[in-house]
Motif scaffolding. Structure first.
Motif, PDB file in Angstrom:
ATOM      1  N   ALA A 164       0.833  -1.203   0.000  1.00 15.01           N
ATOM      2  CA  ALA A 164       0.000   0.000   0.000  1.00 15.01           C
ATOM      3  C   ALA A 164       0.867   1.253   0.000  1.00 15.01           C
ATOM      4  O   ALA A 164       0.582   2.217  -0.719  1.00 15.01           O
ATOM      5  CB  ALA A 164      -0.928  -0.007   1.211  1.00 15.01           C
ATOM      6  N   ASP A 165       1.916   1.253   0.802  1.00 18.46           N
ATOM      7  CA  ASP A 165       2.833   2.404   0.817  1.00 18.46           C
ATOM      8  C   ASP A 165       3.413   2.653  -0.569  1.00 18.46           C
ATOM      9  O   ASP A 165       3.537   3.807  -1.010  1.00 18.46           O
ATOM     10  CB  ASP A 165       3.969   2.168   1.815  1.00 18.46           C
ATOM     11  N   TRP A 192       2.112   1.873  -3.489  1.00 21.53           N
ATOM     12  CA  TRP A 192       1.100   2.412  -4.388  1.00 21.53           C
ATOM     13  C   TRP A 192       0.857   3.883  -4.085  1.00 21.53           C
ATOM     14  O   TRP A 192       0.755   4.709  -4.994  1.00 21.53           O
ATOM     15  CB  TRP A 192      -0.212   1.623  -4.243  1.00 21.53           C
ATOM     16  N   ILE A 193       0.789   4.245  -2.822  1.00 24.13           N
ATOM     17  CA  ILE A 193       0.466   5.626  -2.444  1.00 24.13           C
ATOM     18  C   ILE A 193       1.562   6.589  -2.878  1.00 24.13           C
ATOM     19  O   ILE A 193       1.282   7.643  -3.460  1.00 24.13           O
ATOM     20  CB  ILE A 193       0.225   5.713  -0.924  1.00 24.13           C
ATOM     21  N   THR A 230       1.643   6.963  -6.687  1.00 22.15           N
ATOM     22  CA  THR A 230       0.472   7.708  -7.146  1.00 22.15           C
ATOM     23  C   THR A 230       0.628   9.188  -6.850  1.00 22.15           C
ATOM     24  O   THR A 230       0.259  10.047  -7.665  1.00 22.15           O
ATOM     25  CB  THR A 230      -0.803   7.157  -6.484  1.00 22.15           C
ATOM     26  N   ALA A 231       1.187   9.515  -5.682  1.00 23.43           N
ATOM     27  CA  ALA A 231       1.438  10.921  -5.353  1.00 23.43           C
ATOM     28  C   ALA A 231       2.402  11.547  -6.359  1.00 23.43           C
ATOM     29  O   ALA A 231       2.210  12.691  -6.798  1.00 23.43           O
ATOM     30  CB  ALA A 231       1.986  11.039  -3.937  1.00 23.43           C
ATOM     31  N   HIS A 251       2.674   0.000 -11.353  1.00 24.31           N
ATOM     32  CA  HIS A 251       1.435  -0.463 -10.735  1.00 24.31           C
ATOM     33  C   HIS A 251       1.011  -1.827 -11.265  1.00 24.31           C
ATOM     34  O   HIS A 251       0.420  -2.624 -10.518  1.00 24.31           O
ATOM     35  CB  HIS A 251       0.329   0.571 -10.954  1.00 24.31           C
ATOM     36  N   VAL A 263      -4.662  -0.395   0.472  1.00 23.89           N
ATOM     37  CA  VAL A 263      -4.475   1.046   0.285  1.00 23.89           C
ATOM     38  C   VAL A 263      -5.513   1.823   1.083  1.00 23.89           C
ATOM     39  O   VAL A 263      -5.198   2.810   1.753  1.00 23.89           O
ATOM     40  CB  VAL A 263      -4.554   1.408  -1.215  1.00 23.89           C
ATOM     41  N   HIS A 264      -6.765   1.381   1.029  1.00 24.30           N
ATOM     42  CA  HIS A 264      -7.827   2.057   1.780  1.00 24.30           C
ATOM     43  C   HIS A 264      -7.513   2.074   3.273  1.00 24.30           C
ATOM     44  O   HIS A 264      -7.655   3.106   3.946  1.00 24.30           O
ATOM     45  CB  HIS A 264      -9.160   1.347   1.524  1.00 24.30           C
ATOM     46  N   LYS A 308      -4.539   1.772   4.710  1.00 25.47           N
ATOM     47  CA  LYS A 308      -3.349   2.570   4.983  1.00 25.47           C
ATOM     48  C   LYS A 308      -3.665   4.071   4.931  1.00 25.47           C
ATOM     49  O   LYS A 308      -3.149   4.842   5.760  1.00 25.47           O
ATOM     50  CB  LYS A 308      -2.244   2.214   3.993  1.00 25.47           C
ATOM     51  N   LEU A 309      -4.490   4.499   4.002  1.00 23.52           N
ATOM     52  CA  LEU A 309      -4.838   5.914   3.928  1.00 23.52           C
ATOM     53  C   LEU A 309      -5.515   6.382   5.207  1.00 23.52           C
ATOM     54  O   LEU A 309      -5.248   7.474   5.711  1.00 23.52           O
ATOM     55  CB  LEU A 309      -5.736   6.184   2.721  1.00 23.52           C
TER      56      LEU A 309
END
Length: 288
Positions: free
Chosen positions: A42-43, A45-46, A49-50, A119, A137-138, A140-141
């Motif tokens: 998840a980290d 992906w985040i 994406t940022a 990705h 991801v959800h 982790k956010l």
């Protein structure tokens, strides 16, 4: 990102990408439980994406990229595959925002494509380990907002979220045939104090990044917010000073255009905003 204080400088984002890949490698070596592996994915992906978002690139929802596939099979679910894809992201960001100009810059992918490749690798890696990447991801956010909101420095002024972009859109102005409401814009604010030379120096770094990124990432314009009392003459003098910071001087110009970083730009004035955009006549030559 806004609730956490905004974006990091892109080079810092690449450093974070390396950090997260290292943590994933540590988890592999330690045969970590799936929950911890999901958190590391998840980290990854985040942060990627940022990075894409700072250059206004759209990305697929987490976990959906694997469906597109690219024929790699199990090879693409390895840490080596992730690292190779991350290396392409680093090359592109270092070209846009770093000190090194690659030997064959024209052969680099766009950041949009480099992140999409990463990705796909990430989704395949997650699938091979029975990790629901979207759910990870959800989760982790939510955890970041609760636990990490005070851990991030707020010193970087991000071009993609600069307030002057929305201020400019609100004016509803632009060159003929150009739609400010939907244009892909970066922004910057001229310091209200200091000499004209200092004002130009403060803008030069981000304008260089724009000149490098605009052709690949399809950026439409760079908005500069001038102090309210400034005039068209001040805007023209600022452009003259910016020319002294051009990393690729000698760009062939037509009347009314402005060259920076090898890119031919049209310069428009909509007080109190200046707008630099890739000159239409340059599109065929400079946009892959």
């Amino acid at each position: 990102m806004g609730r956490l204080g905004g974006y990091w400088r892109p080079l810092a984002g690449v450093a974070r990408l390396l950090e997260e890949l290292g943590e994933l490698a540590e988890e592999e070596l330690a045969t970590a439980p799936a929950r911890q592996t999901a958190s590391e994915l998840a980290d990854l992906w985040i942060i990627t994406t940022a990075l894409a978002d700072q250059f206004l690139a759209e990305v697929a929802e987490p976990g959906t990229a694997a469906a597109t596939g690219n024929g790699g099979g199990d090879r693409l679910s390895s840490l080596a595959g992730l690292t190779a894809a991350a290396g392409q992201i680093a090359r592109v960001v270092n070209y846009y925002d770093g000190p090194k100009v690659p030997r064959e810059a024209d052969r680099l992918p766009s950041l949009r494509d480099a992140v999409a490749t990463f990705h796909r690798e990430l989704s395949l890696y997650a699938c091979a380990r029975d990790v629901d990447l979207g759910a990870a991801v959800h989760e982790k956010l939510g955890a970041i907002v609760v636990g990490d909101s005070k851990r991030f420095a707020r010193s970087y002024e991000d071009r993609s979220t600069e307030p002057c972009v929305e201020e400019f859109r609100a004016l509803g102005v632009g060159p003929p045939g150009w739609e400010a409401a939907t244009a892909r814009l970066w922004g910057a604010r001229v310091p209200s104090a200091g000499s004209m030379e200092n004002q130009a120096a403060a803008l030069a770094g981000s304008l260089r990044a724009f000149a490098r990124a605009a052709p690949r990432e399809r950026l439409d314009g760079y908005v500069i917010r001038m102090p309210d009392a400034d005039t068209l003459q001040h805007w023209q003098r600022l452009l003259d000073r910016l020319s002294a910071h051009d990393p690729a001087p000698g760009t062939k110009l037509t009347e009314g255009s402005f060259g920076f970083g090898g890119l031919v730009l049209a310069a428009d004035w909509f007080p109190p905003f200046g707008l630099l955009r890739p000159a239409p006549e340059a599109d065929d030559d400079l946009r892959p």
